[in-house]
Design an enzyme around this catalytic site. Structure first.
Site, PDB file in Angstrom:
ATOM      1  CB  VAL A 400      -0.985  -0.005   1.202  1.00 11.86           C
ATOM      2  CG1 VAL A 400      -1.866  -1.248   1.157  1.00 11.86           C
ATOM      3  CG2 VAL A 400      -0.255   0.074   2.539  1.00 11.86           C
ATOM      4  CD  GLU A 402       7.512   3.420   1.468  1.00 10.29           C
ATOM      5  OE1 GLU A 402       8.656   3.286   1.898  1.00 10.29           O
ATOM      6  OE2 GLU A 402       6.797   2.443   1.184  1.00 10.29           O
ATOM      7  CE  LYS A 407       4.584   1.103   3.065  1.00 11.07           C
ATOM      8  NZ  LYS A 407       4.158   0.075   2.088  1.00 11.07           N
ATOM      9  CG  HIS A 450      12.511  -2.732  -1.522  1.00  7.73           C
ATOM     10  ND1 HIS A 450      13.704  -2.041  -1.619  1.00  7.73           N
ATOM     11  CD2 HIS A 450      11.618  -2.037  -2.277  1.00  7.73           C
ATOM     12  CE1 HIS A 450      13.531  -0.991  -2.398  1.00  7.73           C
ATOM     13  NE2 HIS A 450      12.284  -0.967  -2.808  1.00  7.73           N
TER      14      HIS A 450
END
EC number: 4.2.1.17
Length: 729
Positions: A400, A402, A407, A450
Site C-alpha cells: 500500500v 508509503e 501500513k 522490497h
C-alpha cells in the site's frame, strides 16, 4: 577400459566403436584445465588403437558439458600472457587431435553444451541432440571470447551470419533451432540418443555418410565472397557497436577476429583466436563480468541453503493493487503460486488486474504462451475487496501507500485475518521494518520484501530482517521470492535498507553538483556514456518520480541526519514544489510525450532552467572525472558503511544488489569490485579531494584501513597452475 581419468573415461562400445564418456564426480561436467589435459591423454590412447572405427562422445550426467569451470577463470586471468597463450595452444591441440582422428566421430549431446562444451561438440564430425539441449557460446557475456576454437569452427559450419549472431551476443539456442541452422545434425528422444548416435557412426563407417567431406570445411578458410564478407561483418560490427558499446570490448573483438581469420585455414585461424583471447582475459571488464557470474552463483546458493528446510508457499496474497500490486501478483501467478489481490478500492483492483493481463498479453504476443496458458494464469489471480480466502494463504505482502500509519493499520488488520503461521511482509522501500513490526502481535512472522519496479523485469528482491523476524519467516519469504524467479538478498533493517540507503547519497552528490553550477544534461551524459549507468541521475529521478524521491529523501535524512540532512533547498525540492513529478505527470527535468509505441519520450523544457536557477550557482563546467568522483564517492562510502555495520553480509551480495537492483554497470562488477580494481589507496586519494563537501564524502575508517594495508575486499586470487604438456603444444 581403455582409459580412466578423474572426470572422463574411454571404453569400447562395440565392433571397433569406442565411447568417450564425460563423468565428473560432481553433479555436472565442466571442461576445467584438468579435464582438458585428461581429454588429451584419452585421445592419445585412441591414436594408438589400430582397430578403431569410430568414436562416440557422451555424458553420464543430465547435461553434456555446462562449459569451462568459471571458478578457475579469475586465477586463469592472472597467468602471464605468454603462458596463457601457450596453454591455449595446448588445449586447442587436444581439440585438433580429436577432430583429426582417422575415423568418424559423433557427439551425443543432452541438457547443456555451452562454452567449452559447445567447442568440444564442434570438433566432432556429427552432432546428435536430445530435445532439451541448449547449445551455444556465452563467452562474450563474461568479457572474453571463445578460446577452444569456437570462433573458427562455428562460422565454417553454420556460415558467418548465424555464427556471428551466437558468438557476439553470447547466445545459446535450443535443439530445434540448432538443427535448423546446422549446429546439430539430428534431434532424438533421450532414451534413443546413444542408439541413434551409433546408427549414424555405422552409416559413416560403412560409407553411406561421407564423414571426411563433413569434416573438411572446418579445416579450410571461410567460404564467403568478398561482397558477402563485407556485408556480414559490416552489419555485425554495426549491431555490436549499437548493443554492446565501448565498455564491452569482447563482442567487437570476436567479430573482428572471425573477420580476420576468414581467409585462413584452421591453424592460422586458431592462432588469431588465441591472440585475441589472451588480451581480453587480462581486462578489468572480464574480471568484473566473471565476478558477477560467481557472485550470482554464491547468492543463489546461499538462498538455496537458507530454504532447504522450509516449504515454498503454495498460496500468496498481495495487499494493495495498482501497478506494483498487479506486478507482484502477475509474477507470483506466472511462476505457479496462486495469489489473492486485495484492495479497498474497486478502481485499484481493476488497475492491478489490467497490469497483470497486460504483462500476460505481452507473453502471448511474443509466442511464449498460448491463449489457454494465459487464461490459466490469470485465473489464479483472485481480486477481492475483502479478506475472503486469506485464511488459506501462506504469505502476504503489503504494497500500500508509503506511509507508516497506513501500513501499520493495514498490517495489524490483516494479522487478525490470517492463520497464526502465515508470514506477513511489507514492500516498503524506506520505512524501517522494526518500526512497522510494533503494530503486530506476532512480529516474528513479519519481515520486509522490497520489490523493484517494474517487478517483472527487475531481478532483485531485498528481504529485510527486522529485530524480531524469525529465521523461518526469512526462509519462507526467500523461498517465495526464489519461486517467483527473483534473486533474493537478505539484508538487516535500517532506513532505506541497502539499495535505497546507498542510492540517496548518490542523488545527494547529484544535487550538490547542480547547486555548484553543473548542468544536469552533462551529468547524465557522463554517468551514462563514461561510467556506464543505464540512465543518468536526472533521468532516473524522473523515472522513479520526483515526489517519491522527495519523500524518500526526507525519510533518509531523518534516519541518518549527520550525513543525509541537508541545509539547503535542492533541485528535487524545486521540482517537487513546482509539481514536476517526472514521467508520471509528464514534467520533471525533462518534458515527456508518448511516442508511437506509447512510451514516454523526453524532450528539452526551458522552464526547468528557471526553477534550477533558484537553487544553483551560476553555470560552470566540470570535468568528466570530477563529475564521476562527486557522484560515486557518496554511494561507495555508504556501501562500505553498510558492510561495516552488517546491513549487508558480504561484498558479493552488495555488488549483486547494486547490479540487479540499480543497474550498476556490470562491466565494473559492483561497488566493491570497482574499489578493488581502482585500489583502495587510489580511491582514498580521490575522495580526500572532496572531503570539504561534507560528511557524505568522508571515507569510512574500515576503508581507510584497507588503503593503509593495500587490502582488497574480495579474497586475493593466485594465478592458476596450468595442467597439460605445454612444451609440446
Amino acid at each position: 577400459m581403455l582409459y580412466k581419468g578423474d572426470t572422463l573415461y574411454l571404453d569400447w562400445l562395440e565392433d571397433g566403436i569406442a565411447e568417450l564418456v564425460f563423468d565428473a564426480p560432481g553433479s555436472v561436467n565442466k571442461l576445467d584445465t584438468a579435464t582438458v589435459a585428461s581429454l588429451g591423454e584419452a585421445i592419445g590412447v585412441l591414436e594408438q588403437q589400430s582397430d578403431l572405427k569410430g568414436l562416440l562422445l557422451r555424458s553420464n550426467k543430465a547435461a553434456f558439458i555446462v562449459g569451462a569451470d568459471i571458478t578457475e577463470f579469475l586465477s586463469l586471468f592472472l597467468v602471464p600472457e605468454e603462458q596463457l597463450s601457450q596453454w591455449l595452444h595446448f588445449a586447442n591441440s587436444v581439440f585438433n587431435r580429436l577432430e583429426d582422428l582417422p575415423v568418424p566421430t559423433i557427439a551425443a549431446a543432452n541438457g547443456y553444451a555451452l562454452g567449452g562444451g559447445c567447442e568440444c561438440v564442434l570438433a566432432t564430425d556429427y552432432r546428435l541432440a536430445t530435445p532439451d539441449l541448449r547449445i551455444g557460446l556465452p563467452e562474450t557475456k563474461l568479457g572474453i571470447m571463445p578460446g577452444f576454437g569456437g570462433s573458427v569452427r562455428m562460422p565454417r559450419m553454420l556460415g558467418a551470419d548465424s555464427a556471428l549472431e551466437i558468438i557476439a551476443a553470447g547466445k545459446d539456442v535450443g535443439a530445434d533451432q540448432a538443427l535448423k541452422i546446422g549446429l546439430v545434425d539430428g534431434v532424438v528422444k533421450a532414451e534413443k540418443l546413444v542408439e541413434g548416435a551409433k546408427a549414424v557412426l555405422r552409416q559413416a563407417i560403412n560409407g553411406d555418410l561421407d564423414w571426411k567431406a563433413k569434416r573438411q570445411p572446418k579445416l579450410e578458410p571461410l567460404k564467403l565472397s568478398k561482397i558477402e564478407a563485407t556485408m556480414s561483418f559490416t552489419i555485425a560490427k554495426g549491431m555490436v557497436a549499437q548493443t554492446a558499446g565501448k565498455h564491452y570490448p569482447a563482442p567487437i573483438t570476436a567479430v573482428k577476429t572471425i573477420e580476420a581469420a576468414a581467409r585462413f585455414g584452421r591453424e592460422e585461424a586458431l592462432n588469431l583466436e588465441n591472440k585475441s583471447f589472451v588480451p581480453l582475459a587480462h581486462t578489468n571488464e572480464a574480471r568484473a563480468l566473471v565476478g558477477i557470474f560467481l557472485n550470482d552463483q554464491y547468492v543463489k546458493g546461499k538462498a538455496k541453503k537458507l530454504t532447504k528446510d522450509v516449504e515454498t508457499p503454495k498460496q500468496a496474497a498481495v495487499l494493495g493493487a495498482g501497478i506494483m500490486g498487479g506486478g507482484i501478483a502477475y509474477q507470483s501467478a506466472w511462476k505457479g503460486v496462486p495469489v489473492v489481490m486485495k484492495d479497498i478500492n474497486d478502481k485499484s483492483l481493476t488497475l492491478g488486474m489490467t497490469e497483470a493481463a497486460k504483462l500476460l498479453n505481452k507473453q502471448l504476443e511474443r509466442g511464449k504462451i498460448d491463449g489457454l496458458k494465459l487464461a490459466g494464469v490469470i485465473s489464479t489471480i483472485h481480486p477481492t475487496l475483502d479478506y475472503a480466502g486469506f485464511d488459506r494463504v501462506d504469505v502476504v505482502v503489503e504494497a500500500v501507500v508509503e506511509n507508516p500509519k497506513v501500513k501499520k493499520a493495514v498490517l495489524a488488520e490483516t494479522e487478525q485475518k490470517v492463520r497464526p503461521d502465515t508470514v506477513l511482509a511489507s514492500n516498503t522501500s524506506t520505512i524501517p521494518i522494526s518500526e512497522l513490526a510494533n503494530a503486530l502481535e506476532r512480529p516474528e512472522n513479519f519481515c520486509g520484501m522490497h520489490f523493484f519496479n517494474p517487478v517483472h523485469r527487475m531481478p532483485l528482491v531485498e528481504i529485510i530482517r527486522g529485530e524480531k523476524s524469525s529465521d523461518e519467516t526469512i526462509a519462507k519469504v526467500v523461498a517465495w521470492a526464489s519461486k517467483m524467479g527473483k534473486t533474493p538478498i537478505v539484508v538487516n533493517d535500517c532506513p532505506g535498507f541497502f539499495v535505497n540507503r546507498v542510492l540517496f547519497p548518490y542523488f545527494a552528490g547529484f544535487s550538490q553538483l547542480l547547486r555548484d553550477g553543473a548542468d544536469f544534461r552533462k551529468i547524465d551524459k557522463v554517468m551514462e556514456k563514461q561510467f556506464g549507468w543505464p540512465m543518468g541521475p536526472a533521468y532516473l529521478l524522473d523515472v522513479v518520480g520526483i515526489d517519491t524521491a522527495h519523500h524518500a529523501q526526507a525519510v533518509m535524512a531523518a534516519g541518518f541526519p549527520q550525513r543525509m540532512q541537508k541545509d539547503y533547498r535542492d533541485a528535487i525540492d524545486a521540482l517537487f514544489d513546482a509539481n514536476r513529478f517526472g514521467q508520471k505527470n509528464g514534467l520533471g527535468f525533462w518534458r515527456y510525450k508518448e511516442d508511437s509505441k506509447g512510451k514516454p519520450k523526453k524532450e528539452e523544457d526551458a522552464a526547468v532552467e528557471d526553477l534550477l536557477a533558484e537553487v544553483s550557482q551560476p553555470k560552470r563546467d566540470f570535468s568528466e572525472e570530477e563529475i564521476i568522483a562527486r557522484m560515486m564517492i557518496p554511494m561507495v562510502n555508504e556501501v562500505v558503511r553498510c558492510l561495516e555495520e552488517g546491513i549487508i553480509a558480504t561484498p558479493a551480495e552488495a555488488d549483486m544488489a547494486l547490479v540487479y537492483g540499480l543497474g550498476f554497470p556490470p562491466f565494473h562488477g559492483g561497488a566493491f569490485r570497482w574499489l578493488d580494481t581502482l585500489g583502495s589507496a587510489k580511491y582514498l586519494d580521490m575522495a580526500q579531494q572532496y572531503q570539504h563537501l561534507g560528511p557524505l564524502y568522508e571515507v569510512p575508517e574500515g576503508l581507510r584501513n584497507k588503503a593503509r594495508h593495500n587490502e582488497p575486499y574480495y579474497p586475493p586470487v593466485e594465478p592458476a597452475r596450468l595442467v597439460g604438456d605445454l612444451k609440446t603444444a
